[in-house]
Design an enzyme around this catalytic site. Structure first.
Site, PDB file in Angstrom:
ATOM      1  N   GLY A 118       5.842   1.450 -16.932  1.00  8.81           N
ATOM      2  CA  GLY A 118       6.394   0.270 -17.593  1.00  8.81           C
ATOM      3  C   GLY A 118       6.167   0.318 -19.093  1.00  8.81           C
ATOM      4  N   ASP A 119       6.014  -0.865 -19.704  1.00 12.51           N
ATOM      5  CA  ASP A 119       5.962  -0.927 -21.166  1.00 12.51           C
ATOM      6  C   ASP A 119       4.768  -0.164 -21.756  1.00 12.51           C
ATOM      7  OD1 ASP A 119       4.375  -2.848 -19.981  1.00 12.51           O
ATOM      8  OD2 ASP A 119       4.628  -4.309 -21.583  1.00 12.51           O
ATOM      9  N   THR A 141       8.215  -1.178 -13.025  1.00 13.35           N
ATOM     10  CA  THR A 141       7.266  -2.297 -13.125  1.00 13.35           C
ATOM     11  C   THR A 141       7.770  -3.438 -12.254  1.00 13.35           C
ATOM     12  OG1 THR A 141       6.546  -4.145 -14.509  1.00 13.35           O
ATOM     13  CG2 THR A 141       8.310  -2.837 -15.391  1.00 13.35           C
ATOM     14  N   ASP A 143       7.212  -6.315 -12.995  1.00 13.96           N
ATOM     15  CA  ASP A 143       7.469  -7.417 -13.929  1.00 13.96           C
ATOM     16  C   ASP A 143       8.908  -7.418 -14.453  1.00 13.96           C
ATOM     17  OD1 ASP A 143       4.741  -7.753 -13.621  1.00 13.96           O
ATOM     18  OD2 ASP A 143       4.231  -6.775 -15.511  1.00 13.96           O
ATOM     19  N   ARG A 178       2.583 -32.046   0.978  1.00 10.69           N
ATOM     20  CA  ARG A 178       1.797 -31.641  -0.179  1.00 10.69           C
ATOM     21  C   ARG A 178       2.665 -30.988  -1.258  1.00 10.69           C
ATOM     22  NH1 ARG A 178      -2.927 -28.667   3.307  1.00 10.69           N
ATOM     23  NH2 ARG A 178      -4.368 -30.409   3.368  1.00 10.69           N
ATOM     24  N   GLU A 238       2.510 -16.281 -13.686  1.00  6.35           N
ATOM     25  CA  GLU A 238       1.126 -16.336 -14.184  1.00  6.35           C
ATOM     26  C   GLU A 238       1.058 -16.583 -15.689  1.00  6.35           C
ATOM     27  OE1 GLU A 238      -0.643 -12.510 -13.311  1.00  6.35           O
ATOM     28  OE2 GLU A 238       0.886 -11.435 -14.440  1.00  6.35           O
ATOM     29  N   GLN A 290       1.770  -8.418  -4.089  1.00  6.67           N
ATOM     30  CA  GLN A 290       3.122  -8.207  -4.629  1.00  6.67           C
ATOM     31  C   GLN A 290       3.381  -6.744  -4.993  1.00  6.67           C
ATOM     32  OE1 GLN A 290       4.027 -11.981  -7.348  1.00  6.67           O
ATOM     33  NE2 GLN A 290       1.858 -11.595  -7.091  1.00  6.67           N
TER      34      GLN A 290
HETATM   35  O1  F6P Z   1       2.186  -5.186 -14.883  1.00  9.92           O
HETATM   36  C1  F6P Z   1       2.018  -5.315 -13.514  1.00  9.92           C
HETATM   37  C2  F6P Z   1       0.970  -6.349 -13.179  1.00  9.92           C
HETATM   38  O2  F6P Z   1       0.883  -6.436 -11.774  1.00  9.92           O
HETATM   39  C3  F6P Z   1       1.192  -7.720 -13.811  1.00  9.92           C
HETATM   40  O3  F6P Z   1       2.183  -8.467 -13.150  1.00  9.92           O
HETATM   41  C4  F6P Z   1      -0.200  -8.292 -13.731  1.00  9.92           C
HETATM   42  O4  F6P Z   1      -0.391  -9.276 -14.714  1.00  9.92           O
HETATM   43  C5  F6P Z   1      -1.061  -7.099 -14.006  1.00  9.92           C
HETATM   44  O5  F6P Z   1      -0.310  -5.947 -13.655  1.00  9.92           O
HETATM   45  C6  F6P Z   1      -2.356  -7.092 -13.240  1.00  9.92           C
HETATM   46  O6  F6P Z   1      -3.129  -6.021 -13.666  1.00  9.92           O
HETATM   47  P1  F6P Z   1      -4.378  -5.435 -12.855  1.00  9.92           P
HETATM   48  O7  F6P Z   1      -3.846  -4.504 -11.807  1.00  9.92           O
HETATM   49  O8  F6P Z   1      -5.171  -4.720 -13.902  1.00  9.92           O
HETATM   50  O9  F6P Z   1      -5.106  -6.586 -12.243  1.00  9.92           O
END
Ligand code: F6P
Length: 365
Positions: A118-119, A141, A143, A178, A238, A290
């Protein structure tokens, strides 16, 4: 076919996802069977280049892995050759280890690299290209936040997992009347929360691109309650943050190029909504699930086609390019043009307009 076209190094960088093996398989098979390259698997992303851990790959090694989660090469979302974190007397300090990386590439006779990531991985690639390495990138990614491409492989599977979780939460929310807030990954981009929220018919979708007003969200929950819908499902990215406020940070990982680890917005939201609306609220964090499990058929196909195109670029010696999807077709863009950039959701994205059309609240009005 004899291996006469030279050696290509292959690595998977950044957060893992279930589609990496599909790409590894397609790169190795296409490179060896179609073009006669030799493929060297680099272990744990850039960390393997830094620590000189790699091995020559065979097609047998990549058979039966198309639908297997994770990456047989291992990954790492911390090792940046330009800013490699080293623990020195209990303190993390950053070192530039580019020279070691270049030396290890020479030792292994690597003529070129295919980097899947990814980035962060593409920023690293941009840096190594500026030091003379011949690199081709493949976008990965969950994301979906990589600039230059309409989609990254891995995103579709994560959206499916998140959608299923939101669907499941519906029934328990409904039984107990809820508000359920489900926190999804995605970092600074809202693609995952937006798509899963839309697919699951979530009542509220909160994404980093649209700062939320807690009173607006609480009012939406109350409105649903008085209309006879005695539950509310909230899909929260998040990175979603209140208007004028900051993203909720779970912790800092100083060994990582981006030390911020987001987390906690769902709990914050559930507490505030309960306080403001009087409605019982619960939160859950979907987390790394995920990134696990088997890839969707869409992601397997995307992974295989993007990987195939990457090897075609390699054979044509079109280095410095990232394979992308543009206007629905496979294409490529210079890695230098996208390195260090994050692709976020545009406020007029058709998905946002469609969601608003069915009365989904984004917490802004
Ligand atoms: O970039 C992928 C990702 O899963 C993000 O969605 C998340 O914020 C981050 O990596 C979590 O990183 P780590 O695996 O270091 O907890």
């Amino acid at each position: 076919m004899a291996t006469t076209r030279g050696r290509v190094g292959l690595l998977t960088g950044g957060g893992d996802c279930p589609w990496l093996n599909a790409v590894i398989r397609a790169v190795v098979k296409t490179a060896i069977f179609q073009h006669g390259f030799e493929v060297v698997g680099i272990e744990d992303g850039y960390l393997g280049l830094i620590e000189n851990r790699m091995h020559v790959m065979t097609t047998t090694e990549v058979s039966n892995i198309l639908n297997v989660g994770g990456t047989i090469l291992g990954s790492c979302n911390k090792a940046d050759p330009e800013n490699f974190a080293v623990l020195d007397n209990g303190k993390w300090t950053k070192r530039d280890v580019t020279d070691e990386v270049l030396e290890h590439c020479k030792q292994w006779n690597l003529d070129s690299l295919i980097v899947i990531g990814g980035d962060g991985t593409m920023s690293g690639a941009g840096h190594l290209i500026s030091h003379g390495l011949k690199i081709i990138g493949v976008p990965k990614t969950i994301d979906n936040d990589l600039e230059g491409t309409e989609t990254t492989f891995g995103h579709d599977t994560a959206v499916s997992i998140a959608t299923e979780a939101l669907d499941r939460v519906h029934t328990t929310a409904s039984s107990h009347h809820r508000v359920m807030v489900v926190e999804l990954m995605g970092r600074y981009a809202g693609w995952l929360a937006l798509r899963a929220g839309l697919a699951s018919g979530s009542d509220v979708i909160l994404i980093p691109e649209i700062p939320f007003d807690l009173d607006v969200v609480a009012r939406m929950c109350q409105k649903r309650s008085t209309r006879g819908k005695r539950f509310t499902i909230i899909a929260a990215g998040e990175g979603a943050a209140p208007r004028g406020g900051a993203m909720v940070v779970d912790h800092r990982d100083e060994s990582s190029p981006d030390p911020i680890r987001l987390g906690g917005v769902a709990k914050y939201l559930a507490n505030e909504i309960e306080k403001r609306s009087g409605l019982e609220s619960r939160s859950m964090v979907l987390g790394h699930v995920q990134r696990g499990g088997t890839p969707t058929a869409y992601d397997r196909i995307l992974a295989t086609t993007l990987a195939h195109h990457a090897v075609e670029l390699l054979a044509a010696e079109r280095f410095g390019e990232l394979v992308v999807i543009r206007k629905g077709a496979i294409d490529s863009v210079p890695i230098a043009s996208i390195a260090g950039k994050v692709r976020t959701v545009a406020l007029d994205d058709p998905m946002i307009r469609a969601a608003r059309g069915v009365d989904t609240c984004f917490g802004d009005a």
